[in-house]
Design an enzyme around this catalytic site. Structure first.
Site, PDB file in Angstrom:
ATOM      1  N   TYR A   1     -12.473   4.667  21.554  1.00  0.00           N
ATOM      2  CA  TYR A   1     -12.106   5.997  21.073  1.00  0.00           C
ATOM      3  C   TYR A   1     -12.428   6.199  19.595  1.00  0.00           C
ATOM      4  O   TYR A   1     -12.863   7.287  19.196  1.00  0.00           O
ATOM      5  CB  TYR A   1     -10.638   6.295  21.367  1.00  0.00           C
ATOM      6  CG  TYR A   1      -9.634   5.557  20.511  1.00  0.00           C
ATOM      7  CD1 TYR A   1      -9.104   6.146  19.363  1.00  0.00           C
ATOM      8  CD2 TYR A   1      -9.189   4.287  20.859  1.00  0.00           C
ATOM      9  CE1 TYR A   1      -8.176   5.483  18.583  1.00  0.00           C
ATOM     10  CE2 TYR A   1      -8.263   3.616  20.087  1.00  0.00           C
ATOM     11  CZ  TYR A   1      -7.758   4.214  18.955  1.00  0.00           C
ATOM     12  OH  TYR A   1      -6.842   3.551  18.174  1.00  0.00           O
TER      13      TYR A   1
ATOM     14  N   HIS B   1       0.120  33.292  31.134  1.00  0.00           N
ATOM     15  CA  HIS B   1      -1.264  33.622  31.489  1.00  0.00           C
ATOM     16  C   HIS B   1      -1.837  34.562  30.442  1.00  0.00           C
ATOM     17  O   HIS B   1      -1.159  35.492  30.032  1.00  0.00           O
ATOM     18  CB  HIS B   1      -1.295  34.288  32.868  1.00  0.00           C
ATOM     19  CG  HIS B   1      -2.660  34.744  33.287  1.00  0.00           C
ATOM     20  ND1 HIS B   1      -3.617  33.875  33.747  1.00  0.00           N
ATOM     21  CD2 HIS B   1      -3.231  35.982  33.290  1.00  0.00           C
ATOM     22  CE1 HIS B   1      -4.711  34.541  34.039  1.00  0.00           C
ATOM     23  NE2 HIS B   1      -4.508  35.827  33.768  1.00  0.00           N
TER      24      HIS B   1
ATOM     25  N   ARG C   1      -9.071  -3.367  17.134  1.00  0.00           N
ATOM     26  CA  ARG C   1      -8.181  -3.759  16.055  1.00  0.00           C
ATOM     27  C   ARG C   1      -7.356  -4.952  16.501  1.00  0.00           C
ATOM     28  O   ARG C   1      -7.130  -5.151  17.694  1.00  0.00           O
ATOM     29  CB  ARG C   1      -7.255  -2.593  15.660  1.00  0.00           C
ATOM     30  CG  ARG C   1      -8.011  -1.379  15.152  1.00  0.00           C
ATOM     31  CD  ARG C   1      -7.040  -0.265  14.730  1.00  0.00           C
ATOM     32  NE  ARG C   1      -6.218  -0.665  13.599  1.00  0.00           N
ATOM     33  CZ  ARG C   1      -6.594  -0.578  12.334  1.00  0.00           C
ATOM     34  NH1 ARG C   1      -7.788  -0.113  12.022  1.00  0.00           N
ATOM     35  NH2 ARG C   1      -5.788  -0.954  11.365  1.00  0.00           N
TER      36      ARG C   1
ATOM     37  N   GLU D   1     -22.520   0.155  23.050  1.00  0.00           N
ATOM     38  CA  GLU D   1     -21.308  -0.324  23.717  1.00  0.00           C
ATOM     39  C   GLU D   1     -21.660  -1.446  24.687  1.00  0.00           C
ATOM     40  O   GLU D   1     -22.586  -1.325  25.493  1.00  0.00           O
ATOM     41  CB  GLU D   1     -20.627   0.821  24.469  1.00  0.00           C
ATOM     42  CG  GLU D   1     -19.521   0.424  25.430  1.00  0.00           C
ATOM     43  CD  GLU D   1     -18.400  -0.359  24.771  1.00  0.00           C
ATOM     44  OE1 GLU D   1     -17.947  -1.352  25.378  1.00  0.00           O
ATOM     45  OE2 GLU D   1     -17.982  -0.001  23.653  1.00  0.00           O
TER      46      GLU D   1
ATOM     47  N   ALA E   1       0.840  -1.202   0.000  1.00  0.00           N
ATOM     48  CA  ALA E   1       0.000   0.000   0.000  1.00  0.00           C
ATOM     49  C   ALA E   1       0.873   1.248   0.000  1.00  0.00           C
ATOM     50  O   ALA E   1       2.104   1.171   0.056  1.00  0.00           O
ATOM     51  CB  ALA E   1      -0.926  -0.010   1.212  1.00  0.00           C
TER      52      ALA E   1
ATOM     53  N   GLY F   1       2.878   5.117   4.856  1.00  0.00           N
ATOM     54  CA  GLY F   1       2.128   5.790   5.909  1.00  0.00           C
ATOM     55  C   GLY F   1       1.239   4.866   6.698  1.00  0.00           C
ATOM     56  O   GLY F   1       0.835   5.176   7.817  1.00  0.00           O
TER      57      GLY F   1
END
Length: 465
Positions: A186, A444, A273, A206, A37, A40
């Protein structure tokens, strides 16, 4: 068959593999990297980068929509916004292409040879690479396995048709009117939030008692409140059973054991995964396994001399920045440097709304390890900068040893808090104590002051809360 011999061979050009190859090239090793592929890996092509681009686009559209509806900053108004999602996706693809070309350029700069094709091991020093143009035999002194990971497919919801993985979700031509997300980790919450802002009616299913189960309840609460404000329905303790009916509704079993159908146009499955440990000839090697992962030592060496495994394939956390650090390390080891991997300061970032950052030990983890702690927490409701941003939903928490005040962990939740993750990690990496954080002058007004204030709180010297 064409034959190539090199010093350093990397299988996989994802974050782990391409960093290993580039660093090896920089160190003067004759390096070859193989991937079928674009360079990356998942992160750049169908993961981290494109998802953050779409999340940002959805954020921008939602802000315009709020202004048009009179719910933005007082005094600000706007006309009715438009959303051409196909154009947004094209913009996202442009970013990915630029970064693909960037990695390829870095290979050339470091004199790394990129071989396109699918590699399969013949033995611990040799692979056969198959491509459209034929086969090549590549042998090397050091071999690095960086084959990455892939989405987990549910037997009851195989990918195809209206059931999609995160990869397909990032290339949808238009936001689905009704989106069911199976898996409240996530990835599911990030993408579910983005599509909700883009106009989808989103339901997150979930199986655990709470979404984002890897984070503690205090960090998740602001995210849950935001999802509710966005109209996202969250169903916890619920299990997906498959598709039902002519319309292909999502069939779930609720926490009470009842069956329920969720009408949807797409089902996004994000239940995790798994490492890619098949399809590249692992059976030809003598590797020890640690569950689904390849077992490695602190240098990421496998059971075979001269064979390393890095990134998602060698264990949790399955994060790009952890993979990159491992890639750099093994290249330096191959070049004769002495290195071991230190996992104490690996940040976990959830790009939800608000964002979550966690690095090091949480209060519960420190307690489980038998460590007495001092914990300081500073809420954004006391931050002038957070008020001026209209984002007071969050806090910064610092965990330190009670005896010597050594910082053990930092957790935070808030808008844009991911940009403070480096400061949190640096404190742990450098062995900072609470006094170091408290004595560092922070600009600040910034959100970063909350880090200092949390440390002051842990010392019993809180100033602004």
């Amino acid at each position: 068959m064409n034959e190539i011999a090199c010093q350093f061979l990397v299988i996989g050009a994802g974050p782990a593999g391409y960093v290993a190859a580039i660093r090896a090239g920089q160190l003067g090793l004759d390096t070859v990297v193989v991937d079928s592929a674009k360079p990356g890996g998942t992160c750049l092509n169908i993961g981290c980068i494109p998802s953050k681009a779409l999340i940002h686009a959805a954020d921008e559209y939602f802000l315009l929509k709020e202004a048009a509806e009179g719910r933005a900053l007082p005094g600000l108004t706007a006309g009715t916004p438009g959303l051409d999602w196909a154009e947004v996706v094209a913009w996202k693809d442009g970013i990915v292409n630029r970064l693909n070309n960037g990695v390829t350029g870095l290979f050339k700069k470091s004199r790394v040879k990129l071989v396109e094709g699918r590699a399969r091991f013949v033995d611990g020093k040799t692979v056969i690479v198959t491509s459209e143009t034929g086969e090549q035999r590549i042998s090397a002194e050091t071999v690095v396995i960086a084959t990455g990971s892939e989405p987990i497919e549910l037997k009851s919801l195989p990918f195809g048709g209206k059931v999609i993985s995160s990869a397909e979700a990032l290339s949808l031509r238009t936001p689905p009117a009704r989106l069911a997300v199976v898996g409240g980790g996530y990835i599911g919450v990030e993408l579910g939030t983005a599509f909700a802002k883009a106009g989808s009616r989103v339901t997150i299913v979930e199986a655990s008692v709470e979404i984002l189960p890897l984070y503690d309840a205090d960090l998740v609460k602001p995210v849950r409140r935001r999802l509710e404000a966005l109209g996202v329905e969250v169903m916890t303790g619920a299990k997906a059973q498959g598709l039902a009916g002519e319309d292909g509704d999502l069939l779930i079993e609720t926490e009470a054991g009842e069956e329920q159908r969720i009408a949807c146009d797409s089902v996004l499955v994000t239940v995790g995964r798994r490492p890619v440990t098949e399809g590249w000839g692992r059976e030809e090697l003598v590797l020890d396994m640690d569950g689904p992962f390849i077992r490695t030592d602190e240098t990421r060496r496998t059971a075979m001399r001269g064979v390393y495994a890095i990134g998602d394939v060698c264990g949790e956390p399955m994060l790009a920045h952890k993979a990159m650090a491992e890639g750099e390390m093994v290249a330096e080891i191959a070049a004769g440097h002495r290195r071991v991997f230190d996992h104490r300061a690996i940040p976990a970032v959830c790009f939800t709304d608000p964002e979550i950052v966690s690095v090091g030990l949480s209060p519960a983890e420190a307690k489980a390890a038998g460590i007495a702690t001092s914990v300081g927490r500073f809420p954004f409701t006391a931050s002038g900068r957070a008020m001026s941003l209209r984002r007071e939903d969050g806090f910064v928490r610092v965990v330190a040893r009670a005896d010597n005040h050594l910082v053990l962990g930092v957790q935070a939740v808030g808008a844009g808090i991911s940009e403070l993750s480096a400061a949190f990690c640096l404190a742990i990496e450098m062995g900072a104590c609470l006094e170091d954080l408290a004595g560092t002058i922070h600009a600040h007004p910034t959100l970063s002051e909350s880090f200092q204030e949390a440390a002051l709180g842990a010392l019993g010297r809180a100033l602004h809360v």
